[in-house]
Enzyme design. Structure first.
Site, PDB file in Angstrom:
ATOM      1  N   GLU A 150       0.823  -1.213   0.000  1.00 38.56           N
ATOM      2  CA  GLU A 150       0.000   0.000   0.000  1.00 38.56           C
ATOM      3  C   GLU A 150       0.852   1.255   0.000  1.00 38.56           C
ATOM      4  O   GLU A 150       0.541   2.232  -0.699  1.00 38.56           O
ATOM      5  CB  GLU A 150      -0.958  -0.017   1.195  1.00 38.56           C
ATOM      6  CG  GLU A 150      -2.054  -1.066   1.065  1.00 38.56           C
ATOM      7  CD  GLU A 150      -2.962  -1.134   2.281  1.00 38.56           C
ATOM      8  OE1 GLU A 150      -2.714  -0.381   3.243  1.00 38.56           O
ATOM      9  OE2 GLU A 150      -3.905  -1.942   2.268  1.00 38.56           O
ATOM     10  N   HIS A 198     -10.007   1.338   0.771  1.00 32.48           N
ATOM     11  CA  HIS A 198     -10.411   0.461   1.872  1.00 32.48           C
ATOM     12  C   HIS A 198     -11.932   0.315   1.973  1.00 32.48           C
ATOM     13  O   HIS A 198     -12.423  -0.418   2.832  1.00 32.48           O
ATOM     14  CB  HIS A 198      -9.866   1.000   3.205  1.00 32.48           C
ATOM     15  CG  HIS A 198      -8.388   0.823   3.363  1.00 32.48           C
ATOM     16  ND1 HIS A 198      -7.479   1.614   2.718  1.00 32.48           N
ATOM     17  CD2 HIS A 198      -7.668  -0.073   4.091  1.00 32.48           C
ATOM     18  CE1 HIS A 198      -6.252   1.230   3.050  1.00 32.48           C
ATOM     19  NE2 HIS A 198      -6.336   0.216   3.865  1.00 32.48           N
TER      20      HIS A 198
END
Length: 272
Positions: A130, A163
């Site tokens: 990420e 997310h």
């Protein structure tokens, strides 16, 4: 029910979880590891394609733009972690009172952790992938166009929205109703976006990918601060814990810029 029937039902349940994409199932995690590896391989190539060669003093090697360099690496591994731990002074105090620290001294904890795909995902693969995609590969594109300040504010929005898919998974698996899943995901979007801004700030100030990765891994380990747990302690202990939460925030605010000074990390490429 005989053993063979039980085995078949258990096997079918595992297959059902894999087909639905249950995020904590080992087969799903391994499949996503492969997907992440492909994305992390392709994304720098795209960054290279959209960049152009330059002989100016401001130009940098691709690896430097990606935050992969030697000079300043040691402080980048230690100082941002310390800074983040200062921010989590309150939760760390809770860990101490709960006796959690003793677990880290047991070899069994570590041997079990490195065999656990969820632990590997949360502490290694997710922070590394990420931060690489949303910081190392995205900020070099945003900063030249928007400047450091706007990039720090904009970049986390992509990170936070990424997310939001957890809401779909929870609803699809029947774990939550749509309204409850939306509220929880909206809350997660808020704090992941805030963390994303902090992470982008660390990346730009240190010029190292390692800095946000290690801060990310620590935050994943700690989770969102359990403010409600504080209220379960007696008044005297509760006030001390609240003081530690406040002290951590104040110290973090005071130390944020001094401990992320670009000079400390031999950073000449990015300066926020």
């Amino acid at each position: 029910m005989d053993t063979s029937t039980y085995f078949d039902e258990e096997k079918m349940d595992n297959i059902y979880k894999v087909l639905l994409g249950c995020r904590d199932h080992p087969d799903v995690i391994k499949r996503r590891f492969i997907s992440v590896l492909i994305v992390c391989t392709v994304t720098p190539l795209i960054l290279l394609l959209v960049s152009k060669a330059s002989d100016t003093a401001e130009a940098n090697h691709l690896l430097t733009w990606l935050g992969i360099r030697f000079w300043g690496l040691l402080p980048a591994l230690v100082v941002p972690l310390f800074l983040t731990m200062v921010l989590f002074l309150g939760p760390l105090s809770l860990h101490y009172l709960d006796g959690v620290f003793r677990i880290y001294l047991e070899a069994k904890y570590w041997t079990n952790s490195v065999k656990n795909y969820v632990w590997i995902r949360n502490h290694i693969v997710a922070p590394l992938s990420e931060e690489f995609i949303f910081r190392a590969c995205m900020l070099p594109l945003l900063v030249p166009c928007l400047g450091s300040g706007w990039s720090i504010l904009l970049c986390p929005l992509f990170f936070g929205v990424a997310h939001f898919h957890h809401m779909i998974e929870k609803v699809a698996h029947g774990q939550q109703e749509v309204a409850a899943a939306f509220k929880e995901s909206l809350f997660q979007l808020s704090y992941t976006t805030i963390f994303g801004a902090y992470s982008a700030f660390l990346y730009l100030r240190t010029g190292h990918l390692a800095a946000p990765v290690i801060a990310h891994a620590f935050c994943n380990h700690m989770g969102f601060p359990s403010f409600g747990e504080v209220m379960g302690y007696p008044a005297s202990t509760r006030y001390r814990l609240i003081a530690m939460f406040v002290l951590g925030l104040v110290l973090w605010t005071v130390l944020l810029y001094p401990l992320t000074s670009p000079a400390l990390y031999s950073n000449e490429a990015f300066q926020a």
